[in-house]
Design an enzyme around this catalytic site. Structure first.
Site, PDB file in Angstrom:
ATOM      1  N   CYS A   2       0.860  -1.192   0.000  1.00 56.17           N
ATOM      2  CA  CYS A   2       0.000   0.000   0.000  1.00 56.17           C
ATOM      3  C   CYS A   2       0.891   1.235   0.000  1.00 56.17           C
ATOM      4  O   CYS A   2       2.074   1.166   0.249  1.00 56.17           O
ATOM      5  CB  CYS A   2      -0.871  -0.027   1.255  1.00 56.17           C
ATOM      6  N   ARG A  27       1.737   1.845  -6.120  1.00 58.39           N
ATOM      7  CA  ARG A  27       1.990   0.785  -5.125  1.00 58.39           C
ATOM      8  C   ARG A  27       0.720   0.001  -4.798  1.00 58.39           C
ATOM      9  O   ARG A  27       0.767  -1.044  -4.200  1.00 58.39           O
ATOM     10  CB  ARG A  27       2.520   1.379  -3.823  1.00 58.39           C
ATOM     11  N   TRP A  74      -3.799  -1.724  -1.523  1.00 67.51           N
ATOM     12  CA  TRP A  74      -3.816  -2.916  -2.391  1.00 67.51           C
ATOM     13  C   TRP A  74      -4.292  -4.024  -1.467  1.00 67.51           C
ATOM     14  O   TRP A  74      -3.576  -4.464  -0.584  1.00 67.51           O
ATOM     15  CB  TRP A  74      -2.420  -3.196  -2.929  1.00 67.51           C
ATOM     16  N   ASN A 100       0.482  -0.898   6.157  1.00 70.84           N
ATOM     17  CA  ASN A 100       0.924  -1.659   4.984  1.00 70.84           C
ATOM     18  C   ASN A 100       1.443  -2.988   5.522  1.00 70.84           C
ATOM     19  O   ASN A 100       2.210  -3.011   6.479  1.00 70.84           O
ATOM     20  CB  ASN A 100       2.034  -0.901   4.251  1.00 70.84           C
ATOM     21  N   GLY A 101       0.982  -4.101   4.935  1.00 68.44           N
ATOM     22  CA  GLY A 101       1.468  -5.413   5.382  1.00 68.44           C
ATOM     23  C   GLY A 101       0.306  -6.317   5.748  1.00 68.44           C
ATOM     24  O   GLY A 101      -0.840  -6.076   5.376  1.00 68.44           O
ATOM     25  N   GLU A 479      11.329 -12.809 -20.244  1.00 67.91           N
ATOM     26  CA  GLU A 479      11.062 -11.408 -19.863  1.00 67.91           C
ATOM     27  C   GLU A 479      10.137 -10.750 -20.878  1.00 67.91           C
ATOM     28  O   GLU A 479       9.214 -10.015 -20.522  1.00 67.91           O
ATOM     29  CB  GLU A 479      12.373 -10.643 -19.729  1.00 67.91           C
ATOM     30  N   LYS A 483       6.563  -9.124 -19.797  1.00 67.77           N
ATOM     31  CA  LYS A 483       6.223  -7.726 -20.112  1.00 67.77           C
ATOM     32  C   LYS A 483       4.886  -7.667 -20.830  1.00 67.77           C
ATOM     33  O   LYS A 483       4.009  -6.875 -20.495  1.00 67.77           O
ATOM     34  CB  LYS A 483       7.317  -7.091 -20.966  1.00 67.77           C
ATOM     35  N   GLU A 486       1.850  -8.782 -18.517  1.00 71.44           N
ATOM     36  CA  GLU A 486       1.494  -7.923 -17.363  1.00 71.44           C
ATOM     37  C   GLU A 486       1.039  -6.537 -17.819  1.00 71.44           C
ATOM     38  O   GLU A 486       0.378  -5.832 -17.065  1.00 71.44           O
ATOM     39  CB  GLU A 486       2.646  -7.818 -16.381  1.00 71.44           C
ATOM     40  N   HIS A 502       9.091 -30.360 -27.849  1.00 75.37           N
ATOM     41  CA  HIS A 502       8.631 -31.224 -26.734  1.00 75.37           C
ATOM     42  C   HIS A 502       7.264 -30.802 -26.225  1.00 75.37           C
ATOM     43  O   HIS A 502       6.948 -31.001 -25.048  1.00 75.37           O
ATOM     44  CB  HIS A 502       9.677 -31.186 -25.613  1.00 75.37           C
ATOM     45  N   LYS A 601       3.711  -2.464  -7.496  1.00 78.10           N
ATOM     46  CA  LYS A 601       5.119  -2.285  -7.838  1.00 78.10           C
ATOM     47  C   LYS A 601       6.029  -3.059  -6.900  1.00 78.10           C
ATOM     48  O   LYS A 601       7.043  -3.592  -7.302  1.00 78.10           O
ATOM     49  CB  LYS A 601       5.500  -0.802  -7.778  1.00 78.10           C
TER      50      LYS A 601
END
Ligand code: AGP
Length: 606
Positions: A2, A27, A74, A100-101, A479, A483, A486, A502, A601
């Site tokens: 948060c 965040r 969040w 936050n947490g 990567e 990208k 997301e 395979h 983030k």
């Protein structure tokens, strides 16, 4: 994850809180709220949704005051809603708390408080903290917070104001970060220094279990044992403009374009091109300790884990040190084999990723020396490791990591060369000169932006993407896929090109774009034949190469031609077009590029 902000001074507090929240919105952003102390009472306004909803709601409330707290959430406990938004106020309306947490024992505490007559209006763990603090409040807010914190289990960064006692903000943390901004007769508070830069560059990072008290006169801090302590003031060299968008439409595009500077800043001052030497003072790794290393465990998450996979190639290839790479969230469950001559390297842009921090703790418990590669001065990972290689990428605001990633690859190249310098064989000057040419190569590949925007236009409606690479470019395929998924929410997978036969080759049809990375010499022919296999099955092949595009006639529908650098640094050049592709596909699809849905983030919960 948060966003926490606070202010205490003589200015109107509401505009300052909203400005801070705006800078932290990346965040976490499913609800937001503020509390202002005015005439001995708590004035709290909260809103579900993005910060704009709170701003709109505040337009109808003329709240005036000179100190208070703000929060963007969040959600971890309790669905995103106004009822579960912070700040949380206790049932006796005496304290307001932002958090936050995750408080892991909140249900036990809630049951006890309910039995004592405290009532609850939300599903959150934060409201438990508010009632618990109020239950201990007898005039000294700092004591009440310290006593309540002693009963909390889990991860928390708390900021508290009260109608009882002094004009003050009390803070404490165990896990998630909290940073205090030191002003002239005014104090600032935030979960991330980037929210403070417009007001002050002088910050104090709280240690775990510190309790801090912000007053007009200054800051007082007590450690876990209750003793008064002085924490150092750090001057951040980020100027506020740097944390703004600088004319770009999104932070992500700005940060993609900052990569020539970011990679240069990351090796600047660490390479003596004349004497052909690498210096990594903050790594705090003596020659003897470097020579004694038997194995390196690289621990990281997400994009940073992809950097670790490239790091394995670099360190094993250049320094012949065995390297394992593991997800932070998996390592500690593998009963890892770690010895006293092993080193664990945590890679983290934020330095606050809970899974990575926990994995480092598990490595330390087994005797490993801890090192980190990090972009955030004073962050947890820096404070818990014996040495660090900072990526000097500057603040990375976009949720999708770009310049931090390429800076991490530079840091890993420096680490590999440093170990080679210590352990032999001799460090060749051309390996250092390759770094000197890198910023120009990254700048050159940014010149493909328009071409990538056109490419994105042609493929933005695809429902799936495949990214293929071999060797040191396999992590870049991963990567590129991350990208794209997301940012644009398109399903995308990265695969070793040799693995196609395979299983994944069954996916190929006329609708499937396949980005294949074919640079360098070592595996070029192999990848080129993998492209032919894909083409033969009707796939749409997009070649990313440092070769002449004509080599892909009849194979590739598209060719992205990149400049050639040395094999070890080629991944840094190769990833840039994939970042641009993801960005422009996301923009074309109307995605919230800087704040993708469901993401934050810094993932500070496990
Ligand atoms: C990267 O684009 C993602 N946002 C995510 O995978 C990120 O890399 C991961 O959460 C690790 O974050 P860190 O580097 O701050 O530890």
């Amino acid at each position: 994850m948060c966003g926490i902000v606070g202010y205490l001074g003589s200015k109107e507090v509401v505009p300052l809180l909203l400005d801070g929240l705006r800078r932290l919105e990346y965040r976490g952003y499913d609800s937001a709220g503020i509390t202002v102390l005015r005439n001995g009472s708590l004035e709290t306004v909260r809103a579900e949704g993005k910060l704009d909803q709170l701003v709109e709601k505040l337009a109808g409330h003329a709240i005036r005051g000179s100190y208070g707290l703000g929060h963007t959430r969040w959600a971890t406990h309790g669905a995103p809603s106004e009822q579960n938004a912070h700040p949380m106020v206790d049932s006796r309306q005496r304290v307001a708390v932002i958090h936050n947490g995750i408080i892991e024992n909140f249900l036990t505490l809630k049951e006890r408080l309910q039995a004592e007559g405290w009532s609850f209006t939300s599903e959150t763990d934060t409201e438990v903290a508010a009632n618990l603090i109020s239950s201990y409040l007898d005039g000294d807010l700092k004591e009440a917070v310290a006593r309540a914190a002693g009963e909390l289990e889990g991860m928390y960064a708390l900021a508290v104001v009260s109608t009882v006692g002094e004009r003050e903000i009390v803070v404490t943390r165990h896990g998630p970060p909290l940073v205090i901004g030191v002003g002239e007769d005014e104090q600032f508070l935030a979960s991330d220094p980037a929210a403070l830069l417009a007001h002050t560059k002088d910050v104090v990072f709280l240690e775990n279990n510190d309790v801090g008290r912000l007053t007009p006169e200054g800051i007082e801090i007590w450690d876990a044992g209750g003793a008064r302590v002085e924490r150092p003031v750090t001057r951040l060299n980020w100027d506020p403009i740097q944390a703004e968008k600088g004319g770009y439409k999104h932070f992500m595009l700005k940060e993609i374009h900052e990569q020539p500077l970011a990679v240069q800043e990351t090796f600047a001052g660490r390479v003596d091109f004349e004497r052909g030497q690498i210096t990594l003072e903050e790594l705090n790794l003596s020659e003897a300790a470097g020579r004694a290393i038997e194995k390196i465990d690289i621990l990281a998450c997400g994009t940073s884990w992809h950097a670790g996979l490239v790091g394995k190639f670099l360190i094993q290839g250049l320094a012949r040190v065995p390297v394992e790479v593991d997800y932070g969230s998996e390592f500690r469950y593998r009963d890892p084999i770690v010895g006293p001559n092993d080193v664990a390297v945590g890679i983290s842009q934020s330095g606050e990723t809970a899974d990575t921090l926990s994995a480092l703790e598990a490595a330390a418990d087994r005797g490993a020396r801890l090192l980190s590669i990090c972009n955030a001065p004073g962050s947890q990972i820096v404070r818990m490791t014996d040495g660090v290689i900072y990526t000097h990428a500057g603040p990375e605001i976009g949720v999708a990591s770009t310049k931090a990633f390429t800076s991490q690859l530079v840091a890993l190249y420096l680490l590999a060369l440093y170990l080679r310098q210590i352990r032999g064989p001799a460090l060749e000057p051309e390996r250092l000169r390759a770094l000197a040419h890198l910023p120009a190569a990254v700048d050159e590949v940014l010149g493909l932006e328009q071409e990538l925007e056109q490419l994105a236009r042609r493929y933005s409606r695809a429902s799936d993407f495949l990214f293929l690479g071999r060797g040191i470019n396999y992590p870049i395929a991963l990567e590129g896929a991350l990208k794209l998924k997301e940012i644009s929410y398109i399903h995308a997978e990265g695969y070793p090109a040799g693995e196609m036969k395979h299983g994944p080759i069954a996916l190929i049809d006329e609708e499937l774009p396949i980005v294949a990375i074919a640079t360098g010499d070592r595996v070029y022919e192999k990848v080129r034949s993998n492209m032919q296999e894909a083409k033969a099955r009707g796939g749409i092949v997009i070649a990313l190469t440092d070769r002449d595009p004509q080599e892909f006639d009849g194979i590739a529908a598209e060719v992205i031609q990149v400049p050639r650098v040395c094999e070890e640094l080629q991944p840094i050049v190769n990833v840039v077009p994939l970042q641009l592709l993801a960005y422009y596909v996301g923009v074309r699809r109307g995605a919230d590029v800087d704040q993708p849905r469901n993401l934050a983030k810094s993932v500070t919960v496990e």
